[in-house]
Structure formats: C-alpha cells, structure tokens
Design a protein around this motif. Structure first.
Motif, short mmCIF file in Angstrom:
data_model
loop_
_atom_site.label_atom_id
_atom_site.label_comp_id
_atom_site.label_asym_id
_atom_site.label_seq_id
_atom_site.Cartn_x
_atom_site.Cartn_y
_atom_site.Cartn_z
N TYR B 37 -13.35 24.29 22.63
CA TYR B 37 -13.86 25.56 23.19
C TYR B 37 -13.73 26.66 22.14
O TYR B 37 -14.64 27.48 21.93
CB TYR B 37 -13.06 25.87 24.46
CG TYR B 37 -13.27 27.22 25.08
CD1 TYR B 37 -14.54 27.76 25.22
CD2 TYR B 37 -12.18 27.95 25.56
CE1 TYR B 37 -14.72 29.01 25.82
CE2 TYR B 37 -12.35 29.20 26.14
CZ TYR B 37 -13.61 29.72 26.26
OH TYR B 37 -13.80 30.95 26.83
N GLY B 38 -12.62 26.64 21.42
CA GLY B 38 -12.39 27.63 20.35
C GLY B 38 -13.43 27.52 19.24
O GLY B 38 -13.86 28.53 18.69
N THR B 39 -13.87 26.28 18.90
CA THR B 39 -14.90 26.14 17.85
C THR B 39 -16.20 26.77 18.33
O THR B 39 -16.91 27.40 17.56
CB THR B 39 -15.18 24.66 17.47
OG1 THR B 39 -15.72 23.97 18.61
CG2 THR B 39 -13.95 23.94 16.98
N ARG B 40 -16.50 26.61 19.62
CA ARG B 40 -17.74 27.18 20.17
C ARG B 40 -17.70 28.70 20.07
O ARG B 40 -18.66 29.34 19.62
CB ARG B 40 -17.93 26.75 21.62
CG ARG B 40 -18.29 25.29 21.78
CD ARG B 40 -18.18 24.85 23.23
NE ARG B 40 -18.98 25.68 24.12
CZ ARG B 40 -18.72 25.86 25.41
NH1 ARG B 40 -17.67 25.27 25.97
NH2 ARG B 40 -19.49 26.62 26.15
N LEU B 41 -16.56 29.29 20.49
CA LEU B 41 -16.43 30.74 20.44
C LEU B 41 -16.51 31.24 18.99
O LEU B 41 -17.16 32.24 18.70
CB LEU B 41 -15.09 31.18 21.05
CG LEU B 41 -14.93 31.00 22.56
CD1 LEU B 41 -13.52 31.38 22.98
CD2 LEU B 41 -15.96 31.86 23.33
N THR B 42 -15.86 30.49 18.08
CA THR B 42 -15.83 30.89 16.67
C THR B 42 -17.26 30.97 16.12
O THR B 42 -17.63 31.96 15.47
CB THR B 42 -15.01 29.87 15.85
OG1 THR B 42 -13.72 29.75 16.44
CG2 THR B 42 -14.88 30.29 14.40
N LEU B 43 -18.05 29.95 16.40
CA LEU B 43 -19.41 29.92 15.84
C LEU B 43 -20.35 30.85 16.61
O LEU B 43 -21.31 31.37 16.03
CB LEU B 43 -19.93 28.48 15.79
CG LEU B 43 -19.15 27.59 14.79
CD1 LEU B 43 -19.62 26.16 14.85
CD2 LEU B 43 -19.27 28.13 13.36
N THR B 192 -3.42 37.75 16.22
CA THR B 192 -3.28 36.65 17.17
C THR B 192 -4.46 36.75 18.13
O THR B 192 -5.08 37.80 18.26
CB THR B 192 -1.99 36.76 17.99
OG1 THR B 192 -2.03 37.97 18.74
CG2 THR B 192 -0.75 36.75 17.11
N ALA B 193 -4.76 35.65 18.79
CA ALA B 193 -5.82 35.64 19.80
C ALA B 193 -5.53 34.51 20.77
O ALA B 193 -4.60 33.72 20.55
CB ALA B 193 -7.19 35.46 19.14
N SER B 194 -6.30 34.45 21.83
CA SER B 194 -6.13 33.37 22.80
C SER B 194 -7.49 33.00 23.37
O SER B 194 -8.32 33.87 23.63
CB SER B 194 -5.19 33.83 23.93
OG SER B 194 -5.20 32.88 24.97
N THR B 195 -7.71 31.69 23.56
CA THR B 195 -9.00 31.26 24.13
C THR B 195 -9.19 31.83 25.53
O THR B 195 -10.32 31.93 26.01
CB THR B 195 -9.08 29.72 24.21
OG1 THR B 195 -7.87 29.24 24.82
CG2 THR B 195 -9.26 29.09 22.85
N SER B 196 -8.11 32.25 26.18
CA SER B 196 -8.21 32.84 27.52
C SER B 196 -8.81 34.24 27.47
O SER B 196 -9.21 34.77 28.50
CB SER B 196 -6.82 32.90 28.15
OG SER B 196 -5.95 33.65 27.33
N GLY B 238 -3.23 29.86 29.37
CA GLY B 238 -3.27 30.75 28.23
C GLY B 238 -3.13 32.21 28.67
O GLY B 238 -2.38 32.99 28.08
N GLU B 239 -3.83 32.53 29.73
CA GLU B 239 -3.80 33.89 30.27
C GLU B 239 -2.38 34.27 30.72
O GLU B 239 -1.89 35.36 30.43
CB GLU B 239 -4.76 33.98 31.46
CG GLU B 239 -5.03 35.38 31.94
CD GLU B 239 -5.99 35.39 33.13
OE1 GLU B 239 -6.31 34.31 33.65
OE2 GLU B 239 -6.41 36.49 33.51
N LYS B 240 -1.72 33.31 31.39
CA LYS B 240 -0.36 33.58 31.86
C LYS B 240 0.60 33.79 30.70
O LYS B 240 1.50 34.63 30.76
CB LYS B 240 0.13 32.43 32.75
CG LYS B 240 -0.44 32.50 34.15
CD LYS B 240 0.10 31.40 35.01
CE LYS B 240 -0.49 31.50 36.42
NZ LYS B 240 -0.10 30.34 37.23
N LEU B 241 0.41 33.00 29.63
CA LEU B 241 1.29 33.17 28.46
C LEU B 241 1.10 34.55 27.84
O LEU B 241 2.05 35.18 27.39
CB LEU B 241 1.02 32.06 27.43
CG LEU B 241 1.53 30.67 27.83
CD1 LEU B 241 1.00 29.60 26.90
CD2 LEU B 241 3.06 30.63 27.83
N VAL B 242 -0.16 35.00 27.83
CA VAL B 242 -0.44 36.34 27.30
C VAL B 242 0.18 37.40 28.23
O VAL B 242 0.88 38.31 27.76
CB VAL B 242 -1.97 36.56 27.17
CG1 VAL B 242 -2.29 38.02 26.86
CG2 VAL B 242 -2.53 35.65 26.08
#
Lengths: 381, 312
Positions: B37-43, B192-196, B238-242
């Motif tokens: 999912y992160g590769t999709r967002l990156t591109l 830093t970033a998060s896929t969430s 991910g959202e909860k960790l943030v």
C-alpha cells in the motif's frame, strides 16, 4: 594521433578510461589501486573529463552497488579496486553478471589478509572466478590499457552483455613505468561506438530489473549466463583481431611463447610471465627447447586453446601465484582437468604476496620438468 | 508518456490523491499488507517520472518473473545497498543529463535501513545526493519471519526476542533515533509518516522531492502476520499507534526546524497495543512502564525538547 609515454599500470588504466569515453566512475581508494582514481580526479578537476561523472563513495561495497545502478541507466561505467576491496564487493559481482550489465572493472592484485600485506598475488582476482564475469589477466601496462578499451567492445556486444574484470599486478604493473602507446582518441571512439543499452532504467520505457524467479526459472538464467560465456570467447577473439587491424597490437586468449617443438611447457599468467619468458630465451640459447603458455583469458576458460597449445608437449608445469589451501594451485587444477591423462602435469606454487621468482627459478622449473618426467607438486620459496 | 512535469502540489484531503495506480494488483503480498500500500501511495505522490529502488525483503517478492506490478522503472540489487544503488543511478542519470526531472526513490525495509544498510544511507546523505529514501518500517525483519531489527519497539515479541521465564519483556532495546540521525547527517528533509495518514505522507513525499537534496522518510507500515493483526486492521492499528503518541508524525527541515504534523489524541498505549499479538505477553505493570516512557517523551516534545527524546 597516438603518442608514446612512460606510464605505470595505474596511469595506463586511467588513460583507457579517458579514451573509452567512460561516463561514470564510482570509486574508493585502496593501495595499490589508488593512483587510478587520483589521476582521474585530477583530470576531472582540470576540466579534461567533461563527460565523466566522478563520485568517491564510502566503501567498496557501495562503489560496486553504485556501479551497477549507474550501468543500469545505460551510462558507460568503470571502477577499480584491489584485494580486500574486491572481497568486500564480492556479494554484488554475481548480481552484475546475473542482470547482464556490461560493466568494466580493474583489479590491481594484492595478496589477501591475514597476514596483511601490500604485495601482489592472484588470490583476490581468482576468488572471483565463479562470479560470472569475463576475466582477463594482463602481462604488461600496454596490455592493461588496450584490454580495458577492448573490454567495453566485448561487454557491450549484444551476444555477450557480461561484465569484464581486468587484472594487473600490484606494484609490478601499478607502480612501474614502462613505455606505453596511447592510441588516438578519435580512432578509439570510432572503435567503441556506443549503442543504446536495452535493459535499462528509463522512465520513458519502464522495466523491472533484478526481480525474483521461482525454482523453474533460476536454472534457465544460469544456463543462459554460461552460454553467453561460451559465445563470448568468439566475440573476444574477433575483437582482438579488430584491435590488431586498427592499432597493430595482437592479443590472444592464450599466448604461446617459444612453443614450437618445445619439450616442456610452463602455464602461467600475469607479470611473472615476462620473467619466465626470459628464462625460456636463456634455455633456448643453450639448446634446451622449452616454452610458455600464458593464460590471458581466465573466464570463459579457454580449454580448447590450452589443449591445442599443449597438444605436442608431455612435460607440463603450471605456475600458480595463488593458493587454494587444502587443494593447491587453482590454475593447476583447472588446466589439468582440460588435458589428456597421458601427460605429466606438475604444480609449482610461488610468488605469493609478491615473493620474487627469478629467471634462475624458472629455469630450474623447466630443468626439473625435463629431468623428472613425472607429476610433481612443488613450492618455489 | 513523454516528459510529464512532476506535480508536487500539496493536498488537503484524501479525494485529491491521484487515482492512477502505478503499482498493479496481483502480487504475493499478504492480504492487507501496508508495505505494498505504501508503494502505491509513494508512486501516486511522485508520479511516473520516478525510478524505484528496492532492497531485499518482502517487496522484492512482489516482482516474480515474468510478472511485475510496477509501471515505473524498478530495480532490486541486494539488502544493504538501496542507498548506494540509488547513488549510482543518480550518477548515470547525471551522465545522460536525465537527472533534473526524474525522482529516484529507495523503498527499503527497516532492517535494510536501520541495521545493515545504514552505512550506505549515511554516505548517500553526506554526499548531498538528490534521492528520496523511504524506510517502510514494520519494526522487524519481516520477510525472514519476524526477527528483531534496530527499529523493533521496546517490549515487542519477535522470533529473536521471545518472552520467556527468564526474560519476560521481549525486546529490551530502544528503537534507533534514525530520523534525527539523518537530519544531523545532513538530510535536506527528514520525517516520520504512517500509511494510516496518507494525506500527511503524500505531502511529506512532495516536500521531500522539492527539498532538492537527500530526503529521508520513516514510514510506519503495520505488518499483518508479523504483528499478529487482522487483515483489515493494518491502517486502524497504525492510526492508534499515532494517536497514542507511540509513533509521532513530524518533520525536520534543512534548517533544523521540528514541525509536528499531527497532534495525537494521546489515547492509552494499552489501547494501541491491544489487538497486536506482538504485545500480548506484556502485563499491566510492563504496559504502565511503556506508558510512562511515552508520557515522558511527549512532555519533552511539548517543551520543544525533541532533541533529547530517546525513542523518536
């Protein structure tokens, strides 16, 4: 116009980089290779290499990784290393041959640690023999210059597409000046016309490089790599012929010296071949007919050429300036494996870590071969 | 395709994320994988004029011959040399005079970044090379079966930090402070970033591209099998960790200005750790200890003390 200058091996290599219109040179210093990168750095600083991107990275591992990245864009790339440096690079070498990138690299041979030393032998170079690279071992500074240029012509050939590793001996080549003819730039540029690399990273033509395969596919890639090597030997011979036509110097994958009617022969590679050739001359002047078979090409291994060069000789020695501990000389086992069983093939190990081997030592080797007429394993030390 | 100008405009809502997919489906990635999912967002953020460098790991197995999901040039070399491979690509593009309008992005796991690839990354940053380095961070060597990396959080159960009778806590080490390290190393942009939080991530990628120098983004990517979570819950966790403050979202620009890009609600860490198997061995005392660490760290951040925090 071509010109003659006194150059050491490192300077000869730097000249070849310039003449071959290399576009990208990632590097890292290591004795005895450093003068190559210093020479290029100075030429770059003086504005003499406008089209070369030069970058000193933080390790040999990064250098060879960057060399692969650079070559993958289609830019003509070069690098150079030695000893511990090439050992650190080792992981990446099969990736470069496996992705079929026509990179060219020089190794300035230096014995491996421990104990640490600066002087040459061929264990660093030969440790790379299964990495899938085409491998040349040079005898003279002129040969270093000529071979680097020829290497691009071989590597970039569509039937080959393999990286090339060229060895010169530390100190004996790298720091010793001899007369070297520097060919004419225009003639070299014409000889090395660049075609567009097909397998490349290009946003206009997206391609996936270095992807994974499953168990059905892997062996096919390996067999294709082997076939490319076998095909390369003809391309190499062809390029060497063209080099003779254009630049008047003739090279062979296996060089025969004084082999006509020779009663004994010594197989050898690298700078010590020159000393061994003097020993051959000395013995011939005394009526003892012996010869040298110098291996210039190590991979693809020129089995047919070695067999043909040694066909009429029964007393054969192989001089190894390397050691596979627990086995013996590396060239010995490879040469012996490609010869008929009725020949006496003996192993002589010497010159490790730069230990001098004199003309007298080589004369003694020949005399031993002719006297004993049996298989022997000896050390020259 | 042509020479499309890179669109690096910042966005405000998820609706502004480009629809075009430069990573197709059909890979062997796990259901719910946040790394792919992160590769999709990156591109999506960087567009077609991008070359992606991969390091050995889960994402390597997304391109298995003859299949590839990537619609941009993509290369895998080895595990520790994502940064140096990218350095070489930049050299080649410079030689071919194609470097100006092309993004080079490294997409490497946390083991390949915090641990084995740190030297090459540091070299790349110190040479001021225009490369965007993304660490897709699931806090473990995921592809080899969830071993501890230097990005594994304190207290996590991995196959090399298993809790047992003599060692109850799991991983006893603190996570390496890599974002600050990259800034001090000379990065033009580090974050830093998060896929969430995809809008935040996309804007950071575009700031990274505009920084003109080496940029580093540590992207939190929840790992379905590694963390022992439900396929559908990656982004939620991910959202909860943030929101718990365990994964602060921030950036540091070239001048050294620290900017918090998301204000967390500071939900209890217990809530964030709840549905993850890697934290199930922790008792309430140990969870309290972790809560205390997080509280102390955030006190420092609130007082402008990011440089003295130990985990972030």
């Amino acid at each position: 116009m071509s010109k003659k200058e006194l150059l050491d091996g490192n300077q000869a290599a730097a000249w070849a980089v310039k003449l071959a219109n290399v576009q990208s040179f990632p590097c890292f210093p290591i004795t005895p290779q450093t003068e190559i990168i210093e020479t290029i750095a100075k030429w770059k600083a003086d504005g003499k290499l406008k089209n070369l991107v030069f970058n000193e990275l933080e390790s040999e591992h990064s250098v060879i990784s960057a060399a692969l990245g650079s070559q993958m864009t289609g830019a003509r790339t070069f690098t150079a290393t030695s000893s511990q440096g090439i050992m650190l690079m080792h992981e990446i070498l099969p990736i470069i041959s496996g992705t079929r990138m026509p990179l060219v690299m020089v190794n300035v041979s230096r014995a491996l640690s421990a104990p640490i030393t600066l002087w040459p032998d061929h264990n660093d170079f030969l440790a790379m023999r299964d990495a899938g690279w085409i491998m040349f071992c040079c005898e003279t500074n002129q040969e270093v210059l000529d071979t680097i240029i020829m290497a691009y012509k071989i590597a970039e050939n569509k039937k080959v597409m393999l990286p090339v590793l060229i060895n010169m001996d530390g100190f004996i080549h790298s720091y010793t000046r001899t007369e070297v003819e520097i060919p004419d730039q225009k003639k070299v540029s014409k000889f090395l016309m660049k075609t567009k690399q097909k397998n490349r990273l290009d946003v206009k033509k997206p391609m996936t490089l270095g992807g994974a395969v499953l168990e059905e596919e892997y062996i096919k890639y390996r067999s294709q790599l082997h076939s490319a090597h076998l095909e390369a030997i003809n391309v190499i011979k062809n390029v060497q012929k063209k080099w003779k036509d254009k630049f008047k110097r003739r090279y062979y994958v296996v060089e025969e010296y004084g082999m006509k009617n020779a009663k004994a022969a010594l197989v050898i590679m690298g700078s010590y071949s020159t000393i061994a050739k003097s020993a051959v001359d000395n013995l011939k002047s005394k009526g003892i007919n012996v010869g040298i078979v110098r291996l210039r090409l190590i991979r693809p291994f020129p089995s047919d050429e070695i067999r043909s060069a040694l066909g009429h000789v029964n007393e054969i020695g192989v001089f190894d300036q390397n050691l596979s501990p627990g086995l013996g000389g590396i060239l010995y086992s490879e040469v012996k494996a490609c010869l008929k069983k009725n020949k006496n093939v003996s192993s002589f190990i010497g010159g490790l870590g730069g230990k001098p081997v004199s003309e007298k030592d080589f004369e003694e080797i020949f005399k031993t071969l002719l006297r004993e007429k049996k298989e022997m394993r000896k050390w020259v030390m | 395709m042509g020479n499309v100008k890179n669109n690096l405009k910042e966005i405000k809502t998820i609706k502004e994320i480009p629809e075009e997919e430069l990573v197709t489906g059909g890979t062997f990635a796990c259901g719910g994988c946040n790394a792919i999912y992160g590769t999709r967002l990156t591109l999506k953020a960087l567009g077609k004029n991008t070359i992606m460098v991969n390091t050995s790991g889960c994402m390597t197995l997304t391109a298995i011959y003859p299949f590839t999901p990537y619609k941009v040039p993509w290369v895998h070399n080895a595990i520790e040399n994502g940064a140096s491979t990218a350095s070489g690509i930049l050299m080649g593009l410079k030689a071919l005079k194609k470097d100006k309008n092309t993004n080079i992005v490294v997409y490497a796991g946390d083991g390949a970044t915090y641990d084995i690839g740190l030297q090459a990354l540091s070299g790349m940053v110190s040479r001021n090379e225009k490369i965007i380095y993304i660490c897709y961070n699931n806090g473990t060597f995921g592809n080899t079966g969830f071993q501890k990396s230097a990005a594994t959080p304190y207290g996590a159960n991995t196959t090399t930090t298993p809790p047992g009778k003599k060692s109850e806590i799991g991983n006893i080490f603190k996570r390496k402070n890599i974002v600050k390290m990259m800034h001090i190393n000379g990065a033009a942009y580090s974050a830093t970033a998060s896929t969430s939080h995809p809008v935040d991530y996309i804007n950071k990628l575009r700031r990274a591209a505009k920084s003109g120098g080496p940029a580093f983004i540590d992207l939190l990517c929840p790992c379905i099998p590694g963390w022992g979570i439900e396929e559908s819950q990656g982004s939620r966790i991910g959202e909860k960790l943030v929101e718990s403050g365990m994964w602060p979202l921030y950036e540091i620009n070239k001048k050294g200005e620290f900017i918090l890009t998301h204000k967390p609600k500071m939900i209890p860490v217990k809530e964030a750790m709840k549905n993850q198997k890697r934290f199930q061995h922790l008792d309430s005392k140990q969870i309290k200890e972790i809560q205390k660490i997080i509280n102390t760290e955030w006190e420092k951040i609130k007082k402008g003390g990011i440089w003295t925090t130990e985990f972030y």
